[in-house]
Enzyme design. Structure first.
Site, PDB file in Angstrom:
ATOM      1  CB  SER A   1      -4.781   8.408  -8.833  1.00  0.00           C
ATOM      2  OG  SER A   1      -5.441   8.326  -7.588  1.00  0.00           O
TER       3      SER A   1
ATOM      4  CG  ASP B   1       3.630   0.637   9.350  1.00  0.00           C
ATOM      5  OD1 ASP B   1       3.222   1.276  10.336  1.00  0.00           O
ATOM      6  OD2 ASP B   1       2.927   0.383   8.361  1.00  0.00           O
TER       7      ASP B   1
ATOM      8  CG  PHE C   1      -3.224  -6.946   1.986  1.00  0.00           C
ATOM      9  CD1 PHE C   1      -1.963  -7.472   2.164  1.00  0.00           C
ATOM     10  CD2 PHE C   1      -3.543  -6.389   0.743  1.00  0.00           C
ATOM     11  CE1 PHE C   1      -1.048  -7.468   1.133  1.00  0.00           C
ATOM     12  CE2 PHE C   1      -2.631  -6.382  -0.289  1.00  0.00           C
ATOM     13  CZ  PHE C   1      -1.394  -6.927  -0.095  1.00  0.00           C
TER      14      PHE C   1
ATOM     15  CE1 TYR D   1      -4.098   4.298   7.473  1.00  0.00           C
ATOM     16  CE2 TYR D   1      -3.668   6.605   7.987  1.00  0.00           C
ATOM     17  CZ  TYR D   1      -3.241   5.386   7.499  1.00  0.00           C
ATOM     18  OH  TYR D   1      -1.961   5.258   7.024  1.00  0.00           O
TER      19      TYR D   1
ATOM     20  CD  GLN E   1      -5.297   1.071   4.452  1.00  0.00           C
ATOM     21  OE1 GLN E   1      -5.326   0.786   3.255  1.00  0.00           O
ATOM     22  NE2 GLN E   1      -4.198   1.015   5.169  1.00  0.00           N
TER      23      GLN E   1
ATOM     24  CD  GLU F   1      -0.883   2.575  -3.617  1.00  0.00           C
ATOM     25  OE1 GLU F   1      -1.559   3.547  -3.252  1.00  0.00           O
ATOM     26  OE2 GLU F   1      -0.498   1.675  -2.853  1.00  0.00           O
TER      27      GLU F   1
ATOM     28  CG  HIS G   1      -5.354   6.091  -4.900  1.00  0.00           C
ATOM     29  ND1 HIS G   1      -4.390   6.672  -5.698  1.00  0.00           N
ATOM     30  CD2 HIS G   1      -4.701   5.131  -4.187  1.00  0.00           C
ATOM     31  CE1 HIS G   1      -3.215   6.093  -5.466  1.00  0.00           C
ATOM     32  NE2 HIS G   1      -3.372   5.154  -4.562  1.00  0.00           N
TER      33      HIS G   1
END
Ligand code: FAD
Length: 274
Positions: free
Chosen positions: A5, A98, A205, A134, A165, A7, A255
């Protein structure tokens, strides 16, 4: 069967929209299981996420909108779920998100597990629900064990599968997957893959989301300075090797965090021979 997939984030400008259209056209040829579209914290991209989802669906793709619950009321989430049901959306990525700075109220949902529970109560089995995982642990987790148990809680609340993640450390993923299996969790946990572009952006990031850039990768990237071509070449090599190892060791798919760019993902895809 493996699930691949891609994103996207919802673009902010007409140029960004054009670029995403071109990226989508190129990546759609790779025939992924679905595209996902992120959702800004506190509902800040609500309309743009929806517009992007509709456009990609109209272009013939299966789309999984992300939905983050922090700062939202039950009514707001219910409305969005209704809208997605009406558009024939069958897959969602359910997240806590968040709280944006300045927003003090967490809203009706404290954790992603509350959102998963709510979606199941409201819509039964309509949606295939993805949740976040995670392998290097969420930055706010009290301990690795508690983070693992929080993940278990999300799965037990009704998640069908998970996307991780990003990470550059395959051992962390494999250990996390083994620990989930030992807890009796059988949902697919698909590695999230971040191609390496600009080092400074990646470092920022990674600091924010708690993903480690291993020292040997960081030192090599730093040594290239402003030499973008060398950074890209090295990044492609490292990330392709990571993907190949993950697939060889049984990862149930990949992903890709595309950052709305087709180039790096297409190259990695070709090199992997998927
Ligand atoms: P949760 O699963 O709720 O976990 C958050 C923290 O709370 C963790 O530290 C966990 O250990 C702890 N916790 C959970 N349950 C409990 C409990 N019962 N008791 C005590 N502690 C608990 N953000 C966006 O804003 N928009 C996006 O579109 C987006 N997409 C993402 C996609 C993926 C694949 C991933 C991995 C992340 C994405 N994020 C996105 C980032 C995500 O919103 C943040 O990482 C956020 O901080 C946590 O969200 P979560 O759904 O993992 O939260």
């Amino acid at each position: 069967m493996s699930t691949f997939s891609f994103e996207f984030f919802p673009p902010q400008t007409p140029e960004g929209q054009e670029k995403l259209r071109a990226t989508h056209r190129q990546l759609a040829q790779l025939n992924p299981a679905f595209f996902s579209v992120t959702y800004g914290a506190g509902g800040s991209t609500r309309d743009r996420t929806l517009a992007t989802v509709l456009e990609l669906q109209q272009a013939g793709s299966i789309v999984a909108p992300h939905l983050s619950c922090v700062g939202s009321s039950r009514e707001q989430i219910r409305e969005l779920l209704d809208t997605y049901r009406q558009t024939g959306t069958r897959r969602l990525v359910a997240l806590r998100g968040d709280l944006p700075s300045g927003m003090a109220e967490p809203g009706a949902f404290r954790y992603a597990s509350d959102l998963v529970q709510f979606i199941r109560a409201e819509t039964g089995d309509w949606f295939h629900l993805e949740v976040a995982a995670y392998p290097e642990y969420h930055p706010q987790a009290k301990s690795p064990r508690e983070d693992l148990l929080a993940f278990k809680h999300k799965v037990e609340a009704g998640a069908n599968s998970a996307i991780t993640q990003y990470f550059y450390n395959a051992d962390a993923y494999e250990r996390f997957r083994d620990e989930c299996e030992a807890l009796g969790l059988t949902v697919p946990i698909v590695p999230g893959i971040m191609p390496i572009g600009k080092f400074s952006q990646l470092a920022r990031f990674s600091d924010a989301c708690g993903a480690e850039i291993p020292r040997w990768i960081r030192r090599k990237l730093e040594s290239f300075g402003d030499d973008g071509a060398s950074i890209r070449a090295f990044g492609l090599e490292v990330v392709t090797d990571l993907c190949a190892r993950l697939l060889r060791h049984g990862a149930p798919g990949l992903h890709f965090y595309t950052l709305n760019q087709a180039g790096p993902v297409s190259t990695i895809w070709q090199r992997l021979g998927i």
